[in-house]
Design a protein around this motif. Structure first.
Motif, PDB file in Angstrom:
ATOM      1  N   LYS A  98      85.288  63.451  16.983  1.00 28.63           N
ATOM      2  CA  LYS A  98      85.697  64.745  15.766  1.00 28.63           C
ATOM      3  C   LYS A  98      87.598  64.690  16.040  1.00 28.63           C
ATOM      4  CE  LYS A  98      81.458  67.094  16.734  1.00 28.63           C
ATOM      5  NZ  LYS A  98      80.789  68.122  15.917  1.00 28.63           N
ATOM      6  N   GLU A  99      88.008  64.879  14.734  1.00 32.85           N
ATOM      7  CA  GLU A  99      89.290  65.379  15.119  1.00 32.85           C
ATOM      8  C   GLU A  99      89.888  66.765  15.040  1.00 32.85           C
ATOM      9  OE1 GLU A  99      90.760  62.586  12.426  1.00 32.85           O
ATOM     10  OE2 GLU A  99      90.310  61.181  13.877  1.00 32.85           O
ATOM     11  N   VAL A 151      92.795  63.768  22.992  1.00 28.11           N
ATOM     12  CA  VAL A 151      93.615  62.978  22.945  1.00 28.11           C
ATOM     13  C   VAL A 151      94.601  63.023  21.118  1.00 28.11           C
ATOM     14  CG1 VAL A 151      94.814  60.994  22.807  1.00 28.11           C
ATOM     15  CG2 VAL A 151      92.347  61.350  24.198  1.00 28.11           C
ATOM     16  N   LEU A 152      96.210  63.113  21.875  1.00 23.69           N
ATOM     17  CA  LEU A 152      96.733  63.313  21.035  1.00 23.69           C
ATOM     18  C   LEU A 152      97.150  61.926  20.235  1.00 23.69           C
ATOM     19  CD1 LEU A 152      98.855  65.417  19.190  1.00 23.69           C
ATOM     20  CD2 LEU A 152     100.835  64.329  21.227  1.00 23.69           C
ATOM     21  N   GLU A 153      96.611  61.913  18.661  1.00 21.93           N
ATOM     22  CA  GLU A 153      96.978  60.557  18.442  1.00 21.93           C
ATOM     23  C   GLU A 153      98.483  60.319  17.881  1.00 21.93           C
ATOM     24  OE1 GLU A 153      94.384  61.682  14.775  1.00 21.93           O
ATOM     25  OE2 GLU A 153      93.614  60.969  14.880  1.00 21.93           O
ATOM     26  N   HIS A 164      97.017  65.974  15.649  1.00 18.42           N
ATOM     27  CA  HIS A 164      96.360  65.832  14.998  1.00 18.42           C
ATOM     28  C   HIS A 164      95.556  65.763  16.698  1.00 18.42           C
ATOM     29  CE1 HIS A 164      97.004  65.917  10.760  1.00 18.42           C
ATOM     30  NE2 HIS A 164      98.375  65.975  10.569  1.00 18.42           N
ATOM     31  N   PHE A 165      94.699  65.909  17.059  1.00 19.18           N
ATOM     32  CA  PHE A 165      93.769  65.998  18.774  1.00 19.18           C
ATOM     33  C   PHE A 165      92.973  65.447  18.005  1.00 19.18           C
ATOM     34  CE2 PHE A 165      96.971  69.062  19.805  1.00 19.18           C
ATOM     35  CZ  PHE A 165      97.552  68.347  20.962  1.00 19.18           C
ATOM     36  N   ASP A 173      99.865  54.761  26.939  1.00 19.82           N
ATOM     37  CA  ASP A 173     100.473  55.415  26.531  1.00 19.82           C
ATOM     38  C   ASP A 173     100.213  56.561  25.807  1.00 19.82           C
ATOM     39  OD1 ASP A 173     100.460  54.464  24.089  1.00 19.82           O
ATOM     40  OD2 ASP A 173     102.930  54.555  23.678  1.00 19.82           O
ATOM     41  N   ALA A 174      98.642  56.704  26.144  1.00 16.31           N
ATOM     42  CA  ALA A 174      98.017  58.003  25.570  1.00 16.31           C
ATOM     43  C   ALA A 174      98.536  59.485  26.312  1.00 16.31           C
ATOM     44  CB  ALA A 174      96.194  57.226  25.298  1.00 16.31           C
ATOM     45  N   GLN A 175      98.332  59.777  25.434  1.00 16.07           N
ATOM     46  CA  GLN A 175      98.744  61.598  25.657  1.00 16.07           C
ATOM     47  C   GLN A 175      97.652  62.230  25.069  1.00 16.07           C
ATOM     48  OE1 GLN A 175     102.295  62.016  26.449  1.00 16.07           O
ATOM     49  NE2 GLN A 175     101.933  60.685  27.427  1.00 16.07           N
TER      50      GLN A 175
END
Length: 399
Positions: free
Chosen positions: A47-48, A332-334, A346-347, A373-375
């Motif tokens: 889900k986003e 996770v921040l897209e 957007h997460f 580098d995923a935030q």
């Protein structure tokens, strides 16, 4: 004969109707299973959620990456902060008297030798008097002894008079030395004079207690102040018998305290007790704290981890993990995509499996691969969860 034909036709008709009904039921069940599988598949999809810049800042969301943490190969122990005996001092007076000045307050930092109080003491005045009398007597007897030596060499005086003078001189010397030592004990150099007895700090540290006040009559040996030097504070940890074979000098210890913003503090084991504590099956293990924080004081209860291995795992702060529908997720921040607004965030919610949880961090295993580098939202994840909108139609972002 006609009746037999009728019965046969009826039986065939019933059989055909029953077969048709079963076929329809099977088809219905198949469609139902397909719908259930599709629903589960749709439910399991990530889900986003979208937040604008105002929401992002208001939630105090912080981003970070997976960290390597030593959350395995540990022994959990309890203990408390302690001070060695040489870092504590009980300040008293060798003489009785009355407190006339107190020059420090509770918590004040003092240096060794600093004057912290003054006492009026008749005994102190008398001691100085006795010292001065003994000094003068000693000077007279030294001269008299030299005179008697000269007379004895010329056989003018008797041996008895000579020995008596020598004995008096030795006695007075001993008395004078004793009085000099007593003056040093009350912080007065021999030959100097003072009207008040000075109380000096025996160590550098902080004033912990002041059980007296101005005008208090104090007796010899009575406690006037307590000093502590927290720069030498260490941990006393209680280790159970079964864990002792795994404990070694030099091992790292980590712990945290609620009064220091829950930050992790490290220590190093420097000594292991050689006997069990009374009434328990535990041995005290001592550990030096690597960086002494000013908020550390003796007697603080701690939960600590003794690291007995070197293995590390992927971990995130506990605040990064949310629970929903019996599962656990992170946000996770897209990465930047065409069409995304610059002032929006957007997460994507990603499922994780958790493991060991210690010292504010939890071991996590991501259920899908992410870029290096995923935030990840390491703070404010529950705020994001509250704004989550389920995608409709399997399409793009929820708004």
């Amino acid at each position: 004969m006609n009746k037999s034909i009728i019965y046969l036709v009826f039986a065939l008709s019933f059989t055909l109707w029953n077969c048709k009904g079963n076929t329809q039921d099977d088809h219905t069940d198949h469609e139902s299973n397909q719908e259930s599988t599709s629903a589960k598949k749709e439910e399991s999809q990530n889900k986003e959620v979208e937040l604008n810049q105002i929401q992002f800042k208001a939630a105090n969301i912080k981003l970070g990456a997976l960290q390597k943490k030593n959350l395995s190969d540990i022994i959990r122990v309890n203990g408390q902060t302690e001070l060695p005996a040489q870092s504590q001092a009980e300040v008293s007076s060798f003489l009785s008297g009355t407190v006339t000045q107190i020059m420090v307050n509770l918590g004040d930092k003092v240096k060794k030798g600093q004057v912290i109080a003054l006492i009026d003491s008749p005994e102190f005045i008398q001691l100085q008097e006795e010292y001065q009398i003994s000094k003068n007597t000693l000077e007279y007897l030294e001269l008299e002894y030299k005179r008697q030596q000269t007379l004895r060499a010329e056989n003018v005086n008797s041996e008895k008079v000579y020995q008596k003078t020598k004995s008096d001189l030795n006695i007075e010397r001993a008395k004078f030395q004793s009085l000099s030592n007593r003056l040093k004990l009350v912080n007065l150099q021999p030959g100097a004079s003072a009207t008040s007895l000075r109380i000096l700090a025996p160590i550098s540290g902080n004033i912990a207690t002041i059980p007296v006040k101005i005008g208090s009559n104090i007796s010899q040996g009575q406690s006037l102040f307590t000093l502590v030097d927290n720069s030498q504070i260490h941990l006393d940890l209680m280790v159970y018998e079964k864990d002792l074979p795994n404990i070694q000098v030099g091992q790292k210890v980590s712990f945290n305290l609620t009064n220091i913003n829950k930050s992790e503090i490290t220590a190093t084991i420097f000594s292991i007790g050689k006997s069990f504590e009374a009434g328990t099956k535990t041995v005290i293990v001592h550990a030096n704290i690597n960086e002494i924080n000013e908020n550390l004081i003796p007697g603080l209860y701690v939960n600590a981890l003794i690291h007995i291995g070197e293995s590390t795992v992927d971990a995130l702060p506990n605040d990064a993990i949310v629970k929903a529908d019996g599962r656990e997720f992170v946000f996770v921040l897209e990465q930047e995509e065409a069409g995304l607004k610059a002032d929006h965030f957007h997460f994507q919610r990603i499922e994780v499996k958790t493991g060991v949880s210690e010292l504010g961090y939890t071991q996590v295993t991501l259920m899908e691969k992410l870029p290096g580098d995923a935030q990840i939202a390491i703070q404010g994840a529950y705020y994001i969860q509250s704004h989550l909108i389920k995608n409709e139609g399997g399409g793009g972002h929820a708004h």
